[in-house]
Design a protein around this motif. Structure first.
Motif: not given
Lengths: 319, 466
Positions: A108-114, A116-134
């Motif tokens: 979780a920490l490693v992915l959070a660090l990744l 946290n980077a200021k890249i385009k569309g990071v919100g989408i990535y965050r949503s995608i990576y959150y899906v498994p826990s749902l």
């Protein structure tokens, strides 16, 4: 003149304001409690009541159909003296907790660090990576897990590409538990989100200062990010710890409710369920429930006690 | 966008304090406790005088529960609809689903005083031990349930304390299903009812020569969705004239020699490569995932009531034979008699607290003995209880169901009288036996180590029983 005249009025105003605020606060509290009522009823009727009932039942012999019979401490004594399956279920659960908690927190920490980077569309990535826990706690995913890790599954096929023999991970006593640990790690979503929120809270000035001093990214991570993140690590640790001790669904589904093969996935809660609803020994199962509560309480307490040595709170800088 | 603001909000709210953490942790821990409900006292089934002759049925809506695949459910619903057509004052509130968790659900419902009026069960003992089931004897004596033409030994095996609380709703027995196509491919003769363990071992050897690599002659005896290890072993004990339990279920009545002989027999077959490796067997969690259905094993030990569903899953034509016996077996597991009997895991019983005992009894009689009802339900629960009904529906059923009928006939004709009602800890002994068999199959333990573990753990389990 006007200043003099206005003086008492202001005094009145300042005197009155706190009183009004107090009354409004009481009103707010009342409304708050009113909103809480459905939840409170739920807690009392469906959590506190049954909890107390189970404490009583843990001292009885109760098969669900006839009235409970008082047996004193017998259930507790039996658990620890003559039930090898119970002791085995503790070993299985401890293995699961010891590996799945730190590994899922690191993931979780490693992915959070990744993320946290200021890249385009990071919100989408965050949503995608959150899906498994749902999805992760669900029965459907546990069934999918069976498919992935059985002898014809994707995972076995993948290993075959590297010349390894086809094995069914789900049905080998030594390997089955690892598929469940991996399933837990895969559900890194909610600790990840909490880590992300914590990362955002670390003041950017610290990093700016550090870079002007010539600190490397790695040094910044070690000396700024991690120390300031310790309260969040601690919070996630407690949640994940409790969560892992209670793990039930994946083991139940993957082993079809048996804890097999050879009791290798016999989680504590699964054995509790088997005793209660397959063997109809509800008193014995209740005793197991209370031992678990105490054990989780002890582990949580240990986490709290050790936390003073490694958790850094901004609001208590004096230590 | 909204994602961003959610993160921002989380960030604002995330001022963590020691006390806040403490409360949330304690709260979460508290929530994991087991919920349990207590039951009121039970009055027990009163056996009031039951009159014979026609009864005026009360207007009622009867709750009825069963488990089973779609086929069984559709047929049962149709039969109940027929009953309502004949007796419009009686309607039903059916509840049905899969077998997983069914027994738990029933016990929980009875525990809360909400048990259905009548129901299909597999294990009657917990209900009977607690006076939850209606004693059907008075109704049978009054002729309100007509069991003429039912096998007496089969009915007697249902009696507990001399009383009949449940009636087999379809007959079944432990058996081996076999894949006719694989037998043909290997050029091996099909087995016959009453075959011995020697015959079984021979058949496996021949199949092993004739079948392609990766296809095993038989599934292991502990196949998780099959009979599982304990039942066939009990039948083996019966065939040796040994009852599994003594002292009212507080002690085992067999010795280490019998269990060693049994486990060694299966270990031998496994070592010769006649059975799939243990991890393949363990992978089975339903008939759908069994090596037999995946066509990697030619024989499958399972209860015969599965016939229709099992055939439905496979293109190859299936056959069915009795479980092999030690009777007249010389080398493998020799025994004194046939040993098998009708185990009737699908039985019907009524709630002792039903408000409408007359209606309920009439419905049971209808489902078990009415020709029209049975022309609808056919063999969806196994072979019908009475001979007349069996004769009536046999022309209407599939080949595998006809083979099943022959197998059941054979078992009823040769059934052992040496059976025994099991203690309430029997299920736990079954789990232990399953683990013991797996432990040997996975090579975790030698036969002798597994046997001594079995005996010490069984002692603990039996001592904990009521």
């Amino acid at each position: 003149m006007t200043a003099v005249e206005s003086e008492p009025r202001r005094a009145v105003a300042t005197a009155a304001r706190p009183r009004r605020r107090v009354r409004r606060q009481h009103g707010d509290n009342l409304a708050g409690y009113l909103f809480l009522i459905p939840w409170l009823i739920g807690v009392v009727v469906f959590v506190a009541g049954p909890t107390l009932a189970s404490l009583y039942l843990s001292f009885t012999n109760f098969n669900l159909l006839s009235a409970p019979r008082w047996v004193g401490l017998q259930n507790y004594i039996q658990l620890f003296t003559v039930d090898p399956r119970y002791l085995h279920s503790i070993v299985v659960t401890v293995i699961y907790v010891v590996f799945s908690v730190p590994l899922s927190l690191i993931a979780a920490l490693v992915l959070a660090l990744l993320l946290n980077a200021k890249i385009k569309g990071v919100g989408i990535y965050r949503s995608i990576y959150y899906v498994p826990s749902l999805l992760g706690g669900s029965v459907a995913i546990a069934i999918l897990w069976r498919q992935i890790f059985d002898s014809n599954g994707i995972f076995s096929k993948l290993l075959q590409l590297f010349g390894l023999p086809a094995t069914s991970w789900i049905s080998s006593p030594g390997l089955a538990i690892w598929t469940l640990i991996f399933l837990h790690i895969w559900q890194f979503g909610s600790p990840m989100v909490i880590f992300l929120a914590g990362l955002k809270q670390i003041p950017a000035e610290l990093y700016e200062a550090a870079s002007t001093e010539g600190a490397s990214k790695w040094r910044q991570l070690r000396s700024i990010t991690l120390p300031l993140l310790t309260p969040i690590v601690f919070f996630n640790l407690i949640l994940t710890l409790i969560n892992s001790f209670q793990a039930f669904t994946p083991a139940y589904v993957v082993s079809s409710g048996t804890g097999g093969p050879l009791d290798s996935t016999l989680f504590y809660t699964l054995y509790l369920y088997i005793n209660g609803f397959t063997n109809f020994r509800m008193g014995y199962a209740s005793a197991q429930g209370w031992v678990l509560l105490i054990v989780v309480g002890v582990f949580t307490a240990i986490a709290f006690i050790t936390s003073r040595y490694w958790v850094y709170y901004e609001d208590s800088e004096k230590r | 966008m909204s994602q961003q603001s959610a993160f921002a909000r989380a960030r604002r709210d995330l001022t963590i304090t020691r006390r806040g953490l403490m409360t949330s942790a304690v709260g979460t821990a508290g929530a994991l406790l087991l919920a349990a409900c207590s039951s009121g006292g039970s009055d027990g089934g009163s056996s009031a005088k039951v009159t014979s002759g026609p009864v005026k049925l009360t207007t009622a809506k009867l709750a009825i529960s069963w488990w089973g695949a779609d086929d069984r459910t559709t047929k049962t619903l149709a039969a109940l609809k027929l009953y309502t057509q004949k007796h419009p004052q009686i309607t039903f509130q059916p509840s049905y689903g899969g077998i997983v968790g069914y027994q738990d659900k029933m016990v929980t419902q009875f525990s809360g005083g909400n048990g259905p009026d009548l129901m299909q069960v597999s294990d009657r003992l917990p209900f009977i031990a607690n006076d939850q089931l209606l004693d059907l004897d008075p109704y049978i004596k009054a002729g309100r349930i007509d069991l003429s033409g039912a096998n007496q030994a089969t009915l007697d095996s249902q009696r507990v304390g001399g009383k009949l609380y449940t009636i087999p709703w379809g007959l079944s027995a432990n058996c081996f299903f076999y894949n006719k196509a694989l037998f043909q491919q290997a050029g091996v003769a099909e087995p016959k009812n009453g075959w011995t363990w020697d015959d079984y071992a021979d058949t496996l050897e021949k199949l092993s020569d004739g079948l392609p690599d990766g296809v095993y002659p038989s599934e292991d005896i502990w196949a998780p969705a099959g009979t599982t290890a304990w039942q066939p072993f009990q039948l083996y004990l019966f065939s040796k004239g040994i009852k599994p339990y003594k002292s009212g279920g507080k002690e085992l009545n067999f010795g280490k020699a019998e269990l060693s002989e049994w486990l060694s027999f299966w270990q031998g077959l496994l070592k010769k490569g006649y059975l799939p490796p243990a991890s393949d067997t363990a992978e089975e969690n339903a008939i759908q995932t069994s090596p037999f259905v995946k066509r990697t094993a030619a024989l499958y030990p399972i209860n015969s009531s599965i016939a229709t569903s099992l055939q439905g899953l496979m293109k190859d034509e299936l056959g069915v034979v009795t479980l092999p016996t030690g009777y007249q077996s010389k080398q493998n597991l020799p025994a004194k008699e046939f040993g098998e009997y009708i185990n009737a895991p699908i039985i019907i019983g009524a709630n002792a607290k039903t408000q409408y005992p007359d209606d309920v009894v009439d419905v049971i009689n209808f489902l078990i003995t009415n020709p029209d009802a049975n022309k609808i339900t056919l063999m969806s629960r196994g072979v019908p209880l009475t001979q007349a009904i069996t004769k009536l529906v046999t022309p209407l059923v599939t080949p595998i169901e006809r083979a099943m009928t022959q197998m059941i006939d054979y078992v009823q004709a040769h059934a052992t009288k040496n059976t025994q009602a099991f203690p309430d800890t029997d299920g736990q002994i079954g789990t232990l036996m399953q683990n013991t068999s797996q432990s040997v199959a996975f090579g975790k333990q030698s036969v002798s180590a597994a046997v001594s573990d079995f005996f010490s753990q069984a002692q603990t389990i039996l001592a904990s029983g009521s």
